[in-house]
Enzyme design. Structure first.
Site, PDB file in Angstrom:
ATOM      1  N   HIS A   1     -10.023  -4.277   2.839  1.00  0.00           N
ATOM      2  CA  HIS A   1     -11.013  -3.957   1.800  1.00  0.00           C
ATOM      3  C   HIS A   1     -12.074  -3.035   2.376  1.00  0.00           C
ATOM      4  O   HIS A   1     -12.078  -1.846   2.121  1.00  0.00           O
ATOM      5  CB  HIS A   1     -11.617  -5.253   1.262  1.00  0.00           C
ATOM      6  CG  HIS A   1     -12.537  -5.075   0.091  1.00  0.00           C
ATOM      7  ND1 HIS A   1     -12.596  -3.928  -0.661  1.00  0.00           N
ATOM      8  CD2 HIS A   1     -13.451  -5.931  -0.474  1.00  0.00           C
ATOM      9  CE1 HIS A   1     -13.487  -4.076  -1.632  1.00  0.00           C
ATOM     10  NE2 HIS A   1     -14.026  -5.273  -1.532  1.00  0.00           N
TER      11      HIS A   1
ATOM     12  N   HIS B   1      -5.019   4.325  -3.205  1.00  0.00           N
ATOM     13  CA  HIS B   1      -5.926   3.365  -3.829  1.00  0.00           C
ATOM     14  C   HIS B   1      -5.140   2.514  -4.809  1.00  0.00           C
ATOM     15  O   HIS B   1      -4.199   2.998  -5.444  1.00  0.00           O
ATOM     16  CB  HIS B   1      -7.056   4.106  -4.563  1.00  0.00           C
ATOM     17  CG  HIS B   1      -8.246   3.256  -4.859  1.00  0.00           C
ATOM     18  ND1 HIS B   1      -8.279   2.400  -5.938  1.00  0.00           N
ATOM     19  CD2 HIS B   1      -9.439   3.127  -4.224  1.00  0.00           C
ATOM     20  CE1 HIS B   1      -9.452   1.778  -5.952  1.00  0.00           C
ATOM     21  NE2 HIS B   1     -10.166   2.194  -4.926  1.00  0.00           N
TER      22      HIS B   1
ATOM     23  N   ASP C   1     -13.500   6.332   0.943  1.00  0.00           N
ATOM     24  CA  ASP C   1     -13.756   6.135   2.368  1.00  0.00           C
ATOM     25  C   ASP C   1     -13.523   7.395   3.192  1.00  0.00           C
ATOM     26  O   ASP C   1     -14.131   7.558   4.251  1.00  0.00           O
ATOM     27  CB  ASP C   1     -12.858   5.022   2.916  1.00  0.00           C
ATOM     28  CG  ASP C   1     -13.111   3.696   2.235  1.00  0.00           C
ATOM     29  OD1 ASP C   1     -14.271   3.263   2.208  1.00  0.00           O
ATOM     30  OD2 ASP C   1     -12.154   3.101   1.718  1.00  0.00           O
TER      31      ASP C   1
END
Length: 379
Positions: free
Chosen positions: A225, A265, A316
């Site tokens: 996560h 994702h 990210d």
């Protein structure tokens, strides 16, 4: 028990929410009806907090009052600072330290044990204290572990700028403050991700807000996560140290069966809209510093992975080079994620309290049945 097994609860609807909408095919993220691109460009983190907690953008007067209240809650009790020093001396990991410190904060909050945990007004005040103090405890811990003193908060600075000030001991320039504020906005909420769902499960038992946020931090600390942006930056530094072409380095990594962090994702089938915005910020920071290395390396890897694997970057990927160019230590990336996402966690908990039902799924039993018990001396 019958029914289709949904491992990971993928695609399972478990709640209704007015907070964030994600269109994974179009690459769209919306907070309370407002597109993330508009909010990232025009709204402060304080405005987004107000939006998530109240369902509407604040007026100028409401924003000033809300921001002042947040700023007034930033300072830390001596007991919490003592815990931060001890954790720093023990070289505890930043995420574990943040989890422990948020839990410790509840001991100094007079409303932490308020009898009615669903009281919205009490929880909104508690939410302000939690959200205001989380950046402070993280900055304090980070300074203590490198042997520096605690920097008291500056109420004249906004939420983002004050964190950078408390972390570094000097007021950030306008570019850094605005970039960090935008990053907080981008990470504030994202539907029922694992940490948000964890907070909702905790609050569904009628546990308190501190418990819910602490649960969420623990969930975010897992490598599936949180942590991907830190792994992206470590990868970029490895590429830089190798003196290899970025695409060749990535090709070798893929040939070894390694996973390249920052791509793919569970929700988006196209490029994460937050990655687009952060990519532009990474580029701007590189141009301002006269060093495009980290941005250009990231672009080369993005293009290669897109061509070879058909995967697009997530939030990210470009947050890594953005934070690194801001001088933020790599192991603080995930705790900063938590500092931002606290606003969203709390918003979902407030929704949960408004129409609560204990979250209690079931598992399909696959073990033995009808076994005969044998006394221990006969086994």
């Amino acid at each position: 028990m019958s029914g289709e097994l949904k491992r990971g609860l993928e695609g399972v609807l478990v709640a209704e929410s007015k907070l964030s909408f994600i269109d994974g095919d179009a690459g769209q993220l919306v907070y309370c009806g407002y597109d993330i691109e508009d909010l990232a460009r025009d709204a402060s983190y304080e405005e987004v907090l107000y939006l998530l907690w109240h369902g509407a953008l604040p007026t100028g007067e409401e924003l000033d009052a809300f921001s002042d209240e947040l700023a007034a809650h930033r300072d830390l009790d001596d007991g919490v600072l003592d815990v931060a020093r001890e954790l720093a001396e023990q070289d505890e990991s930043p995420m574990a330290a943040l989890r422990t410190l948020v839990s410790a904060m509840s001991a100094y909050d007079e409303s932490a044990d308020f009898e009615d945990v669903t009281d919205r007004e009490v929880n909104l005040e508690k939410a302000k204290r939690i959200t205001a103090k989380m950046p402070s405890v993280l900055a304090a811990y980070a300074r203590f572990r490198r042997g520096d003193d605690y920097v008291e908060p500056d109420e004249s600075l906004n939420h983002a700028a004050n964190f950078l000030y408390m972390l570094n001991g000097e007021e950030p320039n306008e570019v850094l403050a605005e970039t960090f504020d935008m990053a907080l906005v981008l990470h504030a909420d994202h539907g029922l991700n694992a940490s948000t769902f964890s907070a909702m499960v905790t609050s569904s038992t009628l546990s308190d807000l501190y418990s819910a946020v602490t649960s969420a931090i623990g969930t975010l600390s897992g490598s599936l996560h949180g942590g991907a942006n830190a792994n992206v930056m470590r990868m970029l530094k490895d590429v830089d140290d190798s003196d290899m072409d970025p695409t060749e380095w990535v090709k070798d990594a893929l040939d070894r069966g390694e996973r390249v962090a920052g791509f793919g994702h569970r929700v988006y089938n196209v490029k994460d809209p937050r990655a687009k915005i952060l990519g532009a910020k990474s580029e701007a920071l590189g141009e301002a510093a006269g060093d495009m290395k980290w941005y250009e390396m990231s672009v080369a890897i993005e293009e290669y992975i897109g061509e070879e694997k058909g995967l697009a970057p997530n939030v990210d990927f470009y947050s890594a080079s953005t934070y690194y160019q801001m001088g933020i230590p790599i192991d603080l990336y995930t705790p900063i994620f938590a500092v931002s996402r606290a606003g969203g966690w709390i918003a979902h908990v407030l929704e949960q309290y408004e129409d609560n039902r204990l979250i209690r799924p079931r598992a399909r039993y696959t073990g033995e049945k009808d076994l005969d018990f044998t006394p221990v001396d006969e086994r």
